[in-house]
Design an enzyme around this catalytic site. Structure first.
Site, PDB file in Angstrom:
ATOM      1  N   LEU A 125      20.512  74.095 -94.609  1.00  0.00           N
ATOM      2  CA  LEU A 125      20.089  74.794 -95.824  1.00  0.00           C
ATOM      3  C   LEU A 125      20.241  73.798 -96.971  1.00  0.00           C
ATOM      4  O   LEU A 125      21.196  73.018 -97.000  1.00  0.00           O
ATOM      5  CB  LEU A 125      20.971  76.021 -96.103  1.00  0.00           C
ATOM      6  CG  LEU A 125      20.873  77.208 -95.140  1.00  0.00           C
ATOM      7  CD1 LEU A 125      21.850  78.297 -95.560  1.00  0.00           C
ATOM      8  CD2 LEU A 125      19.462  77.761 -95.075  1.00  0.00           C
ATOM      9  N   ASP A 126      19.291  73.819 -97.911  1.00  0.00           N
ATOM     10  CA  ASP A 126      19.418  72.957 -99.088  1.00  0.00           C
ATOM     11  C   ASP A 126      20.735  73.252 -99.790  1.00  0.00           C
ATOM     12  O   ASP A 126      21.264  74.365 -99.732  1.00  0.00           O
ATOM     13  CB  ASP A 126      18.272  73.219-100.072  1.00  0.00           C
ATOM     14  CG  ASP A 126      16.926  72.790 -99.518  1.00  0.00           C
ATOM     15  OD1 ASP A 126      16.899  71.922 -98.628  1.00  0.00           O
ATOM     16  OD2 ASP A 126      15.905  73.329 -99.986  1.00  0.00           O
ATOM     17  N   ARG A 127      21.243  72.252-100.474  1.00  0.00           N
ATOM     18  CA  ARG A 127      22.518  72.383-101.171  1.00  0.00           C
ATOM     19  C   ARG A 127      22.587  73.654-102.036  1.00  0.00           C
ATOM     20  O   ARG A 127      23.586  74.365-102.035  1.00  0.00           O
ATOM     21  CB  ARG A 127      22.737  71.153-102.060  1.00  0.00           C
ATOM     22  CG  ARG A 127      23.970  71.244-102.937  1.00  0.00           C
ATOM     23  CD  ARG A 127      23.983  70.129-103.975  1.00  0.00           C
ATOM     24  NE  ARG A 127      25.365  69.737-104.215  1.00  0.00           N
ATOM     25  CZ  ARG A 127      25.785  68.502-104.330  1.00  0.00           C
ATOM     26  NH1 ARG A 127      24.936  67.505-104.226  1.00  0.00           N
ATOM     27  NH2 ARG A 127      27.046  68.226-104.546  1.00  0.00           N
TER      28      ARG A 127
END
Length: 295
Positions: A136-138
């Site tokens: 998952l993106d930050r």
């Protein structure tokens, strides 16, 4: 030992002789590995006379009651910006907060979900490891899956399309989305600055398909339920920008304002068949409250 009547999430036993707790558990759960039994203790799943006990050498006496709680998340562990939703011998499912990296980058090698889980499993046994299955993106929050062996990781990644039955998000986007539901299809490519962009030319990049449905909207924002048919890098962020309604807080893809102080993207559901047992598992996270505030 005598096994007692129990509810489906508990196993209860009467102690018949004096011995240490770990020894008792190894005998009781003879179908599990020593590492697995120690992990159950460390996670705070064992209760003696209704009190949680994590000490391996805790002395049991005849007549004591030992209760084992199934699939309890790691209460004994402390994590930053994440929590464990489920763990067994093969997988760990977490809920990640916005702002936490999934894995390290060149710029930041310290606080990541991966590093925290690695430290956690190695407290049980120094040889234990975790493996990244997807990311998952930050600044995206929500449900994320890790494997506990290379073999399980490979099984999940090679069979991802067939094993994952549902992967859905909620997205808070700018403006009022007029079409109540729809599907966005394009081919995604990455430019020299690592920004993804869409092409409508077939096979000009990786095919990406995103389905969306409006949950609610006002004059400035729309909350969408988003279902991924494919899982490409930044797919939802690019497709929402293509729709003319970038994800709130996503400057990279055209967002102009950020009333919630974070990226408006949350992985709400991950459902899949277990890579070892084949059991269907579904994990759902709550919509972040900041997405729901009236404006």
């Amino acid at each position: 030992m005598n096994k007692q009547r129990q509810n489906p999430n508990m196993e209860q036993y009467k102690v018949e002789k004096s011995e240490e707790l770990l020894s008792f558990l190894l005998d009781t759960m003879s179908n599990r590995s020593r590492n697995s039994v120690k992990s159950i203790l460390t996670r705070g799943q064992v209760f003696v006379n209704n009190k949680e006990v994590t000490k391996h050498n805790f002395r049991l006496e005849p007549g004591y009651t030992v209760t084992i709680q199934k699939n309890k998340a790691a209460k004994a562990a402390t994590f930053e910006k994440m929590k464990i939703l489920y763990e067994d011998d093969s997988i760990i499912v977490i809920e990640k907060d916005s702002g936490l990296l999934s894995v390290a980058t060149e710029k930041e090698k310290s606080l990541t979900a991966y590093k925290q889980l690695m430290s956690y499993v190695r407290k049980i046994n120094a040889k234990n490891r975790v493996f990244v299955v997807h990311r998952l993106d930050r600044d995206t929050s929500g449900v994320m899956l890790f494997a506990k062996s290379e073999k399980v990781k490979q099984t999940l990644q090679s069979g991802w399309k067939d094993m994952v039955k549902e992967r859905s998000y909620v997205a808070l986007v700018e403006g009022t989305v007029k079409k109540h539901e729809g599907t966005i299809t394009s081919w995604l490519k990455e430019n020299e600055t690592f920004k993804m962009y869409s092409s409508q030319k077939p096979n000009d990049g990786k095919k990406a398909i995103t389905h969306y449905k409006v949950i609610k909207a006002n004059n400035n924002l729309s909350l969408l339920s988003v279902y991924l048919e494919t899982g490409r890098k930044n797919q939802i962020r690019v497709h929402m920008a293509d729709l003319g309604h970038p994800v709130v807080g996503d400057k990279k893809y055209g967002s102009k304002f950020n009333p919630i102080g974070r990226l408006g993207l949350h992985a709400i559901v991950l459902a899949f068949n277990h890579p070892v047992t084949g059991e269907f598992l579904r994990f759902k996270s709550d919509i972040p409250s900041v997405f729901l505030k009236k404006r």
